[in-house]
Design a protein around this motif. Structure first.
Motif, PDB file in Angstrom:
ATOM      1  N   SER A  98       0.824  -1.209   0.000  1.00 37.10           N
ATOM      2  CA  SER A  98       0.000   0.000   0.000  1.00 37.10           C
ATOM      3  C   SER A  98       0.858   1.259   0.000  1.00 37.10           C
ATOM      4  O   SER A  98       0.369   2.336  -0.330  1.00 37.10           O
ATOM      5  N   TYR A  99       2.140   1.130   0.319  1.00 37.54           N
ATOM      6  CA  TYR A  99       3.038   2.281   0.292  1.00 37.54           C
ATOM      7  C   TYR A  99       3.532   2.571  -1.120  1.00 37.54           C
ATOM      8  O   TYR A  99       3.874   3.696  -1.442  1.00 37.54           O
ATOM      9  N   HIS A 100       3.576   1.556  -1.966  1.00 36.73           N
ATOM     10  CA  HIS A 100       4.033   1.725  -3.342  1.00 36.73           C
ATOM     11  C   HIS A 100       2.859   1.809  -4.310  1.00 36.73           C
ATOM     12  O   HIS A 100       2.878   2.589  -5.245  1.00 36.73           O
ATOM     13  N   HIS A 101       1.857   0.978  -4.108  1.00 35.25           N
ATOM     14  CA  HIS A 101       0.630   0.987  -4.912  1.00 35.25           C
ATOM     15  C   HIS A 101      -0.554   1.160  -3.960  1.00 35.25           C
ATOM     16  O   HIS A 101      -1.096   0.177  -3.450  1.00 35.25           O
ATOM     17  N   PRO A 102      -0.960   2.406  -3.709  1.00 33.80           N
ATOM     18  CA  PRO A 102      -2.103   2.617  -2.814  1.00 33.80           C
ATOM     19  C   PRO A 102      -3.387   2.065  -3.427  1.00 33.80           C
ATOM     20  O   PRO A 102      -3.433   1.735  -4.617  1.00 33.80           O
ATOM     21  N   ASP A 103      -4.408   1.990  -2.625  1.00 28.28           N
ATOM     22  CA  ASP A 103      -5.690   1.448  -3.085  1.00 28.28           C
ATOM     23  C   ASP A 103      -6.177   2.145  -4.355  1.00 28.28           C
ATOM     24  O   ASP A 103      -6.751   1.509  -5.236  1.00 28.28           O
ATOM     25  N   PHE A 104      -5.932   3.440  -4.463  1.00 26.49           N
ATOM     26  CA  PHE A 104      -6.346   4.181  -5.646  1.00 26.49           C
ATOM     27  C   PHE A 104      -5.754   3.568  -6.914  1.00 26.49           C
ATOM     28  O   PHE A 104      -6.424   3.462  -7.941  1.00 26.49           O
ATOM     29  N   ALA A 105      -4.493   3.138  -6.851  1.00 27.89           N
ATOM     30  CA  ALA A 105      -3.848   2.528  -8.017  1.00 27.89           C
ATOM     31  C   ALA A 105      -4.546   1.226  -8.402  1.00 27.89           C
ATOM     32  O   ALA A 105      -4.676   0.921  -9.593  1.00 27.89           O
ATOM     33  N   PHE A 106      -5.005   0.468  -7.431  1.00 28.81           N
ATOM     34  CA  PHE A 106      -5.743  -0.758  -7.723  1.00 28.81           C
ATOM     35  C   PHE A 106      -7.068  -0.420  -8.418  1.00 28.81           C
ATOM     36  O   PHE A 106      -7.452  -1.075  -9.378  1.00 28.81           O
ATOM     37  N   ARG A 107      -7.762   0.607  -7.904  1.00 28.67           N
ATOM     38  CA  ARG A 107      -9.040   1.000  -8.509  1.00 28.67           C
ATOM     39  C   ARG A 107      -8.849   1.409  -9.969  1.00 28.67           C
ATOM     40  O   ARG A 107      -9.636   1.013 -10.834  1.00 28.67           O
ATOM     41  N   VAL A 108      -7.823   2.191 -10.239  1.00 30.11           N
ATOM     42  CA  VAL A 108      -7.548   2.641 -11.608  1.00 30.11           C
ATOM     43  C   VAL A 108      -7.191   1.449 -12.492  1.00 30.11           C
ATOM     44  O   VAL A 108      -7.662   1.345 -13.627  1.00 30.11           O
ATOM     45  N   ALA A 109      -6.369   0.539 -11.993  1.00 31.00           N
ATOM     46  CA  ALA A 109      -5.971  -0.632 -12.780  1.00 31.00           C
ATOM     47  C   ALA A 109      -7.183  -1.489 -13.137  1.00 31.00           C
ATOM     48  O   ALA A 109      -7.300  -1.962 -14.269  1.00 31.00           O
ATOM     49  N   ILE A 110      -8.085  -1.672 -12.201  1.00 26.25           N
ATOM     50  CA  ILE A 110      -9.285  -2.468 -12.459  1.00 26.25           C
ATOM     51  C   ILE A 110     -10.166  -1.772 -13.491  1.00 26.25           C
ATOM     52  O   ILE A 110     -10.676  -2.406 -14.420  1.00 26.25           O
ATOM     53  N   LYS A 111     -10.322  -0.474 -13.360  1.00 24.51           N
ATOM     54  CA  LYS A 111     -11.213   0.275 -14.245  1.00 24.51           C
ATOM     55  C   LYS A 111     -10.628   0.476 -15.650  1.00 24.51           C
ATOM     56  O   LYS A 111     -11.322   0.306 -16.643  1.00 24.51           O
ATOM     57  N   ARG A 112      -9.341   0.822 -15.724  1.00 22.37           N
ATOM     58  CA  ARG A 112      -8.733   1.199 -17.003  1.00 22.37           C
ATOM     59  C   ARG A 112      -7.784   0.159 -17.585  1.00 22.37           C
ATOM     60  O   ARG A 112      -7.356   0.281 -18.723  1.00 22.37           O
ATOM     61  N   GLY A 113      -7.403  -0.825 -16.757  1.00 23.40           N
ATOM     62  CA  GLY A 113      -6.353  -1.741 -17.177  1.00 23.40           C
ATOM     63  C   GLY A 113      -5.002  -1.091 -16.933  1.00 23.40           C
ATOM     64  O   GLY A 113      -4.920   0.072 -16.537  1.00 23.40           O
ATOM     65  N   VAL A 114      -3.946  -1.839 -17.174  1.00 27.68           N
ATOM     66  CA  VAL A 114      -2.608  -1.303 -16.933  1.00 27.68           C
ATOM     67  C   VAL A 114      -1.604  -2.042 -17.814  1.00 27.68           C
ATOM     68  O   VAL A 114      -1.740  -3.241 -18.047  1.00 27.68           O
ATOM     69  N   GLN A 115      -0.620  -1.305 -18.312  1.00 23.70           N
ATOM     70  CA  GLN A 115       0.432  -1.928 -19.102  1.00 23.70           C
ATOM     71  C   GLN A 115       1.387  -2.658 -18.182  1.00 23.70           C
ATOM     72  O   GLN A 115       1.675  -2.205 -17.066  1.00 23.70           O
ATOM     73  N   ALA A 116       1.879  -3.780 -18.646  1.00 26.33           N
ATOM     74  CA  ALA A 116       2.833  -4.570 -17.864  1.00 26.33           C
ATOM     75  C   ALA A 116       4.049  -3.713 -17.527  1.00 26.33           C
ATOM     76  O   ALA A 116       4.626  -3.081 -18.402  1.00 26.33           O
ATOM     77  N   HIS A 117       4.395  -3.664 -16.247  1.00 26.62           N
ATOM     78  CA  HIS A 117       5.602  -2.950 -15.850  1.00 26.62           C
ATOM     79  C   HIS A 117       6.295  -3.583 -14.654  1.00 26.62           C
ATOM     80  O   HIS A 117       7.437  -3.289 -14.404  1.00 26.62           O
ATOM     81  N   HIS A 118       5.621  -4.458 -13.940  1.00 28.78           N
ATOM     82  CA  HIS A 118       6.250  -5.179 -12.832  1.00 28.78           C
ATOM     83  C   HIS A 118       6.191  -6.687 -13.066  1.00 28.78           C
ATOM     84  O   HIS A 118       6.468  -7.452 -12.162  1.00 28.78           O
ATOM     85  N   TRP A 119       5.798  -7.096 -14.246  1.00 24.71           N
ATOM     86  CA  TRP A 119       5.633  -8.514 -14.543  1.00 24.71           C
ATOM     87  C   TRP A 119       5.904  -8.751 -16.022  1.00 24.71           C
ATOM     88  O   TRP A 119       5.931  -7.822 -16.812  1.00 24.71           O
ATOM     89  N   ASN A 120       6.081 -10.002 -16.374  1.00 21.77           N
ATOM     90  CA  ASN A 120       6.453 -10.368 -17.746  1.00 21.77           C
ATOM     91  C   ASN A 120       5.383 -11.170 -18.468  1.00 21.77           C
ATOM     92  O   ASN A 120       5.690 -11.864 -19.424  1.00 21.77           O
ATOM     93  N   PHE A 121       4.143 -11.098 -18.050  1.00 23.20           N
ATOM     94  CA  PHE A 121       3.115 -11.936 -18.671  1.00 23.20           C
ATOM     95  C   PHE A 121       1.995 -11.132 -19.309  1.00 23.20           C
ATOM     96  O   PHE A 121       0.859 -11.577 -19.394  1.00 23.20           O
TER      97      PHE A 121
END
Length: 67
Positions: A8-31
């Motif tokens: 939660s210090y690096h990816h706060p809850d807000f970041a999770f909400r945005v990722a769920i709503k808008r999707g997110v480009q891979a940047h911490h994973w390789n899949f």
């Protein structure tokens, strides 16, 4: 999601909400990119975040939010 980069210090809850709503480009994973997840209510999104945070807390990660 049980990795310090998702804490939660690096990816706060807000970041999770945005990722769920808008999707997110891979940047911490390789899949590949995460697509948006349509059709979830705000309550379902909050339940998902709470579940992830509780798993993080139970694994010993510092979690800044309480569900």
């Amino acid at each position: 999601m049980i990795h310090e980069v998702y804490s939660s210090y690096h990816h706060p809850d807000f970041a999770f909400r945005v990722a769920i709503k808008r999707g997110v480009q891979a940047h911490h994973w390789n899949f590949g990119n995460m697509p948006p997840v349509p059709g979830l209510s705000e309550e379902e999104v909050e339940d998902i975040i709470c579940y992830v945070r509780s798993l993080q807390r139970d694994s010993g990660m510092p979690v800044a939010v309480a569900c």
